[in-house]
Design an enzyme around this catalytic site. Structure first.
Site, PDB file in Angstrom:
ATOM      1  N   HIS A   1      41.808  32.341  50.540  1.00  0.00           N
ATOM      2  CA  HIS A   1      42.120  32.905  51.634  1.00  0.00           C
ATOM      3  C   HIS A   1      43.946  33.956  52.232  1.00  0.00           C
ATOM      4  O   HIS A   1      43.556  34.572  52.681  1.00  0.00           O
ATOM      5  CB  HIS A   1      42.456  32.040  52.734  1.00  0.00           C
ATOM      6  CG  HIS A   1      40.537  31.109  53.140  1.00  0.00           C
ATOM      7  ND1 HIS A   1      40.241  30.956  53.815  1.00  0.00           N
ATOM      8  CD2 HIS A   1      40.397  30.699  51.748  1.00  0.00           C
ATOM      9  CE1 HIS A   1      39.782  29.968  53.768  1.00  0.00           C
ATOM     10  NE2 HIS A   1      39.217  29.782  52.728  1.00  0.00           N
TER      11      HIS A   1
ATOM     12  N   ASP B   1      44.074  32.446  60.178  1.00  0.00           N
ATOM     13  CA  ASP B   1      42.741  32.457  59.098  1.00  0.00           C
ATOM     14  C   ASP B   1      42.359  31.601  59.599  1.00  0.00           C
ATOM     15  O   ASP B   1      42.327  31.407  60.717  1.00  0.00           O
ATOM     16  CB  ASP B   1      43.125  32.019  57.712  1.00  0.00           C
ATOM     17  CG  ASP B   1      42.472  31.913  57.346  1.00  0.00           C
ATOM     18  OD1 ASP B   1      41.851  32.797  56.006  1.00  0.00           O
ATOM     19  OD2 ASP B   1      41.554  31.000  56.946  1.00  0.00           O
TER      20      ASP B   1
ATOM     21  N   GLN C   1      40.584  40.924  38.232  1.00  0.00           N
ATOM     22  CA  GLN C   1      39.309  40.909  38.039  1.00  0.00           C
ATOM     23  C   GLN C   1      39.130  42.568  38.660  1.00  0.00           C
ATOM     24  O   GLN C   1      37.952  43.070  38.412  1.00  0.00           O
ATOM     25  CB  GLN C   1      38.484  39.540  39.246  1.00  0.00           C
ATOM     26  CG  GLN C   1      37.308  39.737  39.499  1.00  0.00           C
ATOM     27  CD  GLN C   1      36.897  39.127  40.291  1.00  0.00           C
ATOM     28  OE1 GLN C   1      36.615  37.628  40.057  1.00  0.00           O
ATOM     29  NE2 GLN C   1      36.434  38.684  41.561  1.00  0.00           N
TER      30      GLN C   1
ATOM     31  N   HIS D   1      29.527  33.429  41.517  1.00  0.00           N
ATOM     32  CA  HIS D   1      30.020  31.910  41.810  1.00  0.00           C
ATOM     33  C   HIS D   1      29.405  32.567  43.602  1.00  0.00           C
ATOM     34  O   HIS D   1      28.993  31.797  44.398  1.00  0.00           O
ATOM     35  CB  HIS D   1      31.041  31.447  41.998  1.00  0.00           C
ATOM     36  CG  HIS D   1      32.362  31.866  42.434  1.00  0.00           C
ATOM     37  ND1 HIS D   1      32.439  32.846  42.071  1.00  0.00           N
ATOM     38  CD2 HIS D   1      33.323  31.103  43.675  1.00  0.00           C
ATOM     39  CE1 HIS D   1      33.632  32.708  43.288  1.00  0.00           C
ATOM     40  NE2 HIS D   1      34.713  31.871  43.804  1.00  0.00           N
TER      41      HIS D   1
ATOM     42  N   GLU E   1      35.027  43.038  46.414  1.00  0.00           N
ATOM     43  CA  GLU E   1      34.502  43.612  44.638  1.00  0.00           C
ATOM     44  C   GLU E   1      34.285  44.084  43.920  1.00  0.00           C
ATOM     45  O   GLU E   1      34.372  44.900  43.579  1.00  0.00           O
ATOM     46  CB  GLU E   1      35.725  42.596  43.787  1.00  0.00           C
ATOM     47  CG  GLU E   1      37.163  41.935  44.810  1.00  0.00           C
ATOM     48  CD  GLU E   1      37.863  40.959  44.215  1.00  0.00           C
ATOM     49  OE1 GLU E   1      38.703  40.564  44.793  1.00  0.00           O
ATOM     50  OE2 GLU E   1      37.704  40.001  43.248  1.00  0.00           O
TER      51      GLU E   1
ATOM     52  N   GLN F   1      28.668  29.804  49.922  1.00  0.00           N
ATOM     53  CA  GLN F   1      28.437  30.874  48.894  1.00  0.00           C
ATOM     54  C   GLN F   1      26.757  31.843  49.403  1.00  0.00           C
ATOM     55  O   GLN F   1      26.327  32.367  48.224  1.00  0.00           O
ATOM     56  CB  GLN F   1      28.780  30.787  47.536  1.00  0.00           C
ATOM     57  CG  GLN F   1      30.636  30.638  46.555  1.00  0.00           C
ATOM     58  CD  GLN F   1      30.811  29.356  46.042  1.00  0.00           C
ATOM     59  OE1 GLN F   1      30.012  28.941  45.367  1.00  0.00           O
ATOM     60  NE2 GLN F   1      31.976  29.330  46.061  1.00  0.00           N
TER      61      GLN F   1
END
EC number: 2.4.1.91
Length: 473
Positions: free
Chosen positions: A25, A127, A350, A365, A373, A390
């Site tokens: 987040h 958020d 990543q 996941h 990304e 997910q």
């Protein structure tokens, strides 16, 4: 822009940013804040609220941009959160509702800060776990680090409060007929927060009200883009009753390959290892910052990688404490796959890995940041959703966008190693339809963040709207 009568200089529009303290987040909202600061330039003054132990996440941004400053408020203690813990990464998955409830106690300190500030913020961007910030007396913009379709589903859940017909059947299907494409999921695949809700419990009523406040907020900013989720963005506008919905994604870092924490392998070593591999021949395996596989899952995944014969990078999150049900990779695995496998224990770079030409597939996941990304990198996704949003993300990736292939699903499912090996091998050979679609979606994503692209236009529109709020005060 208003003018300060004392020195005749333009007065900057002050905006408060409030991230939720979890890596998945904080990172996208801080990346958005970076873009907001650069694009807004001299028009904006930005304050970012963090608690003391979360300041390191903000420090790189403070050193990179001059018109951002921190607001550090003490973390409000909570009886179920250990002393010294201020981020969800230091709690089990069940810690999310505790953190949401604890941060609600910042309401009074925030009101005090706003009312005493000589140039208070005209708006807050916070958020979507912080819906209560709608009630601070200034326009509140809900920031979603998740997909637009996830926003649609969460809004439906917390407003309509659907229940199971058979309380004992977690396989019961929940339908969402009002949402485009009429998505449906098993009850055990929807938000664990929603499934854990306890009617009448003050803490849970606070969380429910907070999610409902998202729909009633002044506006919504989403880490997505029109070409990927246009139908859901339009639904959100209809649902909220206005057009103040801005899709500003894909939100990707402007710099920094190692922002998430310590790693066992240097970024340079990882890049050198990839440089020695052929194009699209490496499978990257990572399940985000929260998921720790069970011992049985770890063994099955290791066996599948070993049997597949593919080159791979596996980023492993190991358990913080010794746990008989959660296991590390067995000794000897690294030696057996030496030369074609690289194991990273801890945080992996990543973004850099996915963008490398050698990486052709990504076992994920399906956390939304990872999906975004991968989309920007044009990499085929092998989906293994486990919780939260997910399952929604995986369905979007596989069934709608068709840029992924199902590998497994479920937090406790142990995959068949031979089937995993087949999926891995297939993912780096040939030109599957999904790989071609992934390359096409990458182009659409990059087009969105080019000058005059849909997301840049939305970012500019958001800035203009916020500045107008300052002019009208």
């Amino acid at each position: 822009m208003k003018v300060n009568e004392e020195n005749n200089k333009p007065t900057k529009t002050h905006v408060l940013i409030f991230p939720f303290p979890a890596q998945g987040h904080m990172i996208p909202l801080l990346d958005f804040t970076h873009r907001l600061a650069l694009r807004g330039g001299a028009a904006l003054k930005i304050t970012v609220l963090v608690t003391p132990k979360n300041l390191p996440f903000l420090s790189p941004l403070l050193s990179a941009v001059v018109n951002i400053e921190p607001l550090i408020l003490p973390f409000p203690s909570h009886p179920s959160i250990p002393s010294g813990v201020e981020n969800v990464q230091d709690l089990p998955p069940s810690g999310f509702p505790l953190m949401i409830h604890a941060l609600g106690n910042l309401h009074a300190p925030l009101i005090s800060w706003i009312t005493s500030h000589p140039s208070p913020p005209v708006a807050i961007v916070s958020d979507f776990f912080l819906g209560w910030t709608k009630n601070l007396g200034i326009p509140r913009f809900d920031f979603s680090p998740s997909a637009a379709i996830t926003c649609c589903i969460l809004n439906t859940l917390w407003i309509e409060m659907p229940t199971k017909i058979n309380e004992d059947d977690d396989n019961e299907i929940l339908h969402f007929p009002k949402i485009p494409n009429c998505p449906k999921y098993r009850f055990d695949q929807i938000s664990s927060l929603y499934r854990s809700y306890v009617h009448g419990d003050p803490a849970w009523e606070f969380i429910r009200d907070s999610f409902r406040d998202n729909v009633a907020s002044w506006g919504l900013v989403v880490n997505s883009f029109t070409a990927m989720e246009g139908v859901y963005l339009e639904h959100l506008k209809r649902e909220m009753g206005h057009d103040r919905v801005w899709a500003v994604g894909p939100i990707i870092p402007l710099s920094g390959d190692n922002r998430g924490g310590p790693t066992s392998v240097s970024v340079d070593h990882v890049m050198s290892w990839l440089d020695a591999r052929e194009d699209n021949h490496v499978v990257y395996v990572c399940f985000g910052s929260q998921v720790v596989l069970t011992k049985e899952q770890t063994l099955a995944l290791a066996s599948g990688l070993e049997k597949s014969g593919v080159h791979f990078i596996w980023a492993v999150k190991e358990p913080v404490e010794k746990d008989s049900t959660r296991g590390n990779i067995l000794d000897g695995f690294d030696d057996r796959v030496a030369g074609r496998g690289l194991v990273i224990r801890g945080w992996a770079p990543q973004v850099a890995v996915l963008r490398h030409r050698a990486v052709g597939a990504f076992l994920t996941h399906c956390g939304w940041n990872s999906v975004v990304e991968a989309v920007v990198a044009g990499v085929l996704m092998l989906t293994w959703p486990m919780r939260a949003d997910q399952y929604t993300d995986a369905s979007l990736v596989v069934d709608e966008l068709k840029v992924g292939v199902r590998a497994c699903e479920g937090p406790d499912t142990v995959p068949d190693p031979d089937e995993l090996a087949r999926v891995f091998a297939d993912s780096v050979t040939g030109n599957q339809t999904e790989r071609i679609k992934a390359v096409e979606l990458r182009k659409a994503a990059l087009d969105a963040i080019q000058e005059r692209g849909s997301s840049v236009n939305d970012l500019d529109g958001f800035i203009q709207h916020v500045v107008s709020l300052g002019l009208n005060k």
